[in-house]
Enzyme design. Structure first.
Site, PDB file in Angstrom:
ATOM      1  N   HIS A   2       0.819  -1.213   0.000  1.00 42.39           N
ATOM      2  CA  HIS A   2       0.000   0.000   0.000  1.00 42.39           C
ATOM      3  C   HIS A   2       0.852   1.261   0.000  1.00 42.39           C
ATOM      4  O   HIS A   2       0.450   2.297  -0.501  1.00 42.39           O
ATOM      5  CB  HIS A   2      -1.017  -0.046   1.138  1.00 42.39           C
ATOM      6  CG  HIS A   2      -2.128  -0.985   0.830  1.00 42.39           C
ATOM      7  ND1 HIS A   2      -2.118  -2.290   1.245  1.00 42.39           N
ATOM      8  CD2 HIS A   2      -3.238  -0.835   0.076  1.00 42.39           C
ATOM      9  CE1 HIS A   2      -3.198  -2.893   0.774  1.00 42.39           C
ATOM     10  NE2 HIS A   2      -3.899  -2.034   0.068  1.00 42.39           N
ATOM     11  N   GLU A  44     -10.941 -10.983  -4.483  1.00 44.22           N
ATOM     12  CA  GLU A  44      -9.507 -10.846  -4.200  1.00 44.22           C
ATOM     13  C   GLU A  44      -8.954 -11.992  -3.371  1.00 44.22           C
ATOM     14  O   GLU A  44      -7.813 -11.958  -2.935  1.00 44.22           O
ATOM     15  CB  GLU A  44      -9.193  -9.486  -3.582  1.00 44.22           C
ATOM     16  CG  GLU A  44     -10.039  -9.090  -2.401  1.00 44.22           C
ATOM     17  CD  GLU A  44      -9.732  -7.674  -1.907  1.00 44.22           C
ATOM     18  OE1 GLU A  44      -8.748  -7.069  -2.354  1.00 44.22           O
ATOM     19  OE2 GLU A  44     -10.478  -7.192  -1.043  1.00 44.22           O
ATOM     20  N   ASP A  86      -4.432  -8.327  -4.143  1.00 46.09           N
ATOM     21  CA  ASP A  86      -4.592  -9.385  -3.148  1.00 46.09           C
ATOM     22  C   ASP A  86      -4.820 -10.745  -3.786  1.00 46.09           C
ATOM     23  O   ASP A  86      -4.392 -11.764  -3.250  1.00 46.09           O
ATOM     24  CB  ASP A  86      -5.757  -9.050  -2.197  1.00 46.09           C
ATOM     25  CG  ASP A  86      -5.308  -8.061  -1.135  1.00 46.09           C
ATOM     26  OD1 ASP A  86      -4.213  -8.268  -0.573  1.00 46.09           O
ATOM     27  OD2 ASP A  86      -6.012  -7.079  -0.888  1.00 46.09           O
ATOM     28  N   CYS A 114      -9.663  -3.484 -10.333  1.00 45.28           N
ATOM     29  CA  CYS A 114      -9.242  -2.250  -9.655  1.00 45.28           C
ATOM     30  C   CYS A 114      -7.882  -2.415  -8.975  1.00 45.28           C
ATOM     31  O   CYS A 114      -7.410  -1.516  -8.304  1.00 45.28           O
ATOM     32  CB  CYS A 114     -10.287  -1.791  -8.637  1.00 45.28           C
ATOM     33  SG  CYS A 114     -10.536  -2.967  -7.302  1.00 45.28           S
TER      34      CYS A 114
HETATM   35  C1  PEP Z   1      -6.516  -5.180  -4.534  1.00 47.51           C
HETATM   36  O1  PEP Z   1      -6.297  -5.991  -3.637  1.00 47.51           O
HETATM   37  O2  PEP Z   1      -6.222  -5.384  -5.741  1.00 47.51           O
HETATM   38  C2  PEP Z   1      -7.151  -3.890  -4.233  1.00 47.51           C
HETATM   39  C3  PEP Z   1      -7.506  -3.059  -5.181  1.00 47.51           C
HETATM   40  O3  PEP Z   1      -7.294  -3.549  -2.917  1.00 47.51           O
HETATM   41  P1  PEP Z   1      -6.061  -3.042  -2.003  1.00 47.51           P
HETATM   42  O4  PEP Z   1      -4.893  -2.821  -2.908  1.00 47.51           O
HETATM   43  O5  PEP Z   1      -6.497  -1.801  -1.342  1.00 47.51           O
HETATM   44  O6  PEP Z   1      -5.869  -4.179  -1.072  1.00 47.51           O
HETATM   45 MG    MG Z   2      -7.213  -5.712  -1.721  1.00 46.18          MG
END
Ligand code: PEP
Ligand code: MG
Length: 600
Positions: free
Chosen positions: A218, A469, A493, A540
């Site tokens: 992140h 995910e 994920d 996403c």
């Molecule tokens: C993902 O896991 O691809 C996602 C978009 O959520 P995050 O990156 O916030 O875990």
């Molecule tokens: Mg995620």
């Protein structure tokens, strides 16, 4: 002497500037530039903090001297002596004064910078006793910082103006000004949490380097959203570099060059200008609809972390927000005089701001995804770090965290629903993996609506979606398609959990593979089944913004991509050049290969 360090390229572009090493203090420290006219006040503020600690230790020393040997061991008195000596050492105060006066750093920043500098000197000492005094110095500085934290700077508001803004105002473009105040700064740290990154989001840095972190951690994602070059996982970078070293970050190659020669500087200066020209050319595509050569309309949405990111989303030509990571509203609230969690009104205002900011375009709000590499606050992070038994990525994260605290979850749901009467909102639930969780979640959404009905509070028609995910979710798609209006594939994920690779761990970063056949199979199947059922599906995760994968995702049937605003125009350019009708044979070849990377 020039040397280079390799890491992972996480945010593209070239940055050239001087290194600012951020000490990993256990206290959150603000970094901002002050006005020249505020230098004296800032020095006085630091002086007051130091004097308060001297007083405190003096009193402690006095009470220790009244105690018997049994009550207060000799070591305690000796430690207090050392701390008082360090506090009064001119090296500390002169150094801090230098950073404040010559660099216009705020006092906390100046103090941690000087701490870093002196710590290095302690590290280099031959004498073990003296080397160990570094820990004492850290404690002393922490005490001063704590005192200063309790005292709000009278000049913070006026000084929080970023250096970049001031540069823009002055029309300064040249990167290599030899005037210390106007040199771009590169932040170098061992580790930064996503919350630290958010703090730096509005700030002054032209680039980031961290020792740890993976490509889809992140921290890396927030760096990318800031649209400035960054390299993570650069191992020992923060120990090899010195405060003020000249540094080049090549965010495309994942390389950091320290103390570059004039020839290398000139070469990268050229590359940097080329990048700017390319960005200028891409900007012309902003209002061009994203349609492939064979006429397929593609939706390009934005991932955002804060309501104000809507500005960047619109500027990049996004046709909506596909992922609002609401957890950033919940993070780093400690020590700021805020309640531990944002209340309903505070959240409602934030969601409404995002909706207003998107000017009628849809906004997909994901319910809070706290946990794993996104701890709620610093205390939470420290506790997790100390508890080696836990594996946070597999623990109480995202929807699991929400479901153990239905009161907190209902508060968020009511806030989102209320905001939906001001614009188009979709609700997205992270990390679901079992039907029991799905039913419980939907029941709570219904309960939130009933509570609003009882209060006579309006809300709109909110579509509910689930993130895919976890492999289990991708393998039980009919259940998800039965319960939800739309799906969004969180590839970050999905890859982590399919391949058992911690996305934040640079030690296994080379195995984190979006093109692994198992990952591609799960993605392709999710897209195919959703389309067969006539349900909207998007990606996403970071794969959506990776232009090297755009054609593959289009070929799999994906028509909705959500990514950081900075990536939208590059992906759009690729879409405009693609004829999806010609992709089928190639995509089949990729999906049936044991090593798809050979074909992509
Ligand atoms: C993902 O896991 O691809 C996602 C978009 O959520 P995050 O990156 O916030 O875990
Ligand atoms: Mg995620």
């Amino acid at each position: 002497m020039t040397f280079s360090v390799r890491g992972l390229a996480v945010a593209q572009g070239i940055a050239i500037g001087r290194a600012v090493l951020i000490a990993s203090s256990r206290i959150d420290v603000a970094h901002y530039f002050i006005e020249a006219s505020d230098v004296e006040a800032e020095i006085a503020r630091m002086g007051a903090g130091r004097d308060a600690v001297i007083d405190e230790l003096g009193r402690l020393q006095h009470s220790v001297s009244q105690m018997s040997r049994k009550e207060a061991p000799h070591e305690l008195a000796a430690m207090l002596d050392v701390h008082l000596m360090l506090l009064q050492d001119e090296m500390l105060s002169d150094g801090v004064n230098h950073w404040i006066t010559d660099r216009l750093y705020n006092a906390e920043w100046a103090l941690t910078t000087q701490l870093e500098l002196i710590s290095r000197q302690f590290d280099d000492m031959e004498d073990a006793y003296l080397r160990e005094r570094k820990a004492d110095l850290e404690q002393v500085v922490e005490r001063i910082l704590r005192h200063m934290q309790g005292v709000v700077s009278p000049i913070v508001d006026s000084a929080k103006r970023t250096k970049r803004e001031s540069k823009q105002r002055n029309g300064q473009q040249d990167l290599l000004l030899d005037d210390t105040i106007d040199v771009p700064l590169i932040l170098v740290a061992h580790d930064l949490s996503p919350a630290d990154m958010m703090q730096f989001k509005q700030s002054v840095f032209a680039g980031f380097v961290t020792d740890v972190g993976g490509k889809t951690s992140h921290t890396a994602i927030v760096a990318r959203s800031m649209n400035i070059p960054a390299v993570v996982g650069a191992r020992a970078a923060s120990t090899l570099m010195r405060q003020d070293d000249w540094v080049i970050i090549d965010g495309d190659a994942g390389v950091v060059i320290v103390d570059p020669s004039p020839i290398i500087l000139a070469e990268y200066g050229f590359k940097q200008r080329q990048g700017e020209l390319e960005r200028g050319r891409l900007a012309r595509l902003r209002n061009t609809p994203a349609v492939t050569m064979d006429g397929e309309k593609i939706e390009l949405l934005a991932n955002i972390e804060q309501p104000d990111d809507a500005v960047a989303a619109l500027k990049a030509g996004a046709v909506g927000v596909g992922l609002f990571r609401s957890e950033f509203l919940f993070m780093s609230r400690d020590g700021k005089g805020l309640s531990r969690l944002p209340n309903e009104e505070e959240q409602f205002q934030a969601y409404k701001r995002a909706v207003d900011g998107m000017q009628g375009l849809p906004v997909t709000i994901r319910t809070v995804d706290i946990g794993a590499d996104k701890p709620l606050d610093r205390q939470d992070r420290l506790e997790k770090a100390q508890d080696t038994q836990l594996n946070p990525a597999l623990g109480l994260r995202a929807i699991r965290w929400s479901l153990v605290d239905p009161g907190m979850f209902l508060t968020q749901l009511r806030a989102i629903l209320r905001a939906s009467s001001f614009g188009q909102i979709k609700l997205l639930i992270p990390m679901l993996c079992a039907v029991g969780e799905i039913r419980q979640t939907l029941a709570l959404i219904q309960q939130a609506k009933t509570e609003l009905d009882a209060q006579g509070v309006a809300y709109g028609d909110v579509k509910i979606g689930a993130m895919i995910e976890i492999p289990a979710a991708a393998l039980m798609l009919p259940t998800f398609l039965k319960y939800f209006d739309f799906l969004s594939i969180g590839t970050n994920d999905l890859i982590q959990y399919t391949l058992a690779i911690d996305r934040a761990d640079e030690a296994v970063a080379h195995m984190y593979d979006p093109l692994h056949p198992a990952v591609l199979h799960l993605i392709a199947n999710t897209i195919r089944q959703s389309r067969l059922q006539g349900k909207d599906v998007s990606v996403c995760g970071e794969m959506a913004g990776d232009v090297g994968l755009t054609r593959l995702l289009l070929g799999m049937g994906l028509r909705c991509f959500s990514m950081h605003p900075a990536q939208i125009l590059t992906v759009k350019q690729q879409i405009l050049r693609t004829d999806t009708s010609k992709l089928q044979d190639w995509v089949q070849q990729v999906l049936t290969s044991e090593n798809p990377a050979e074909f992509v």
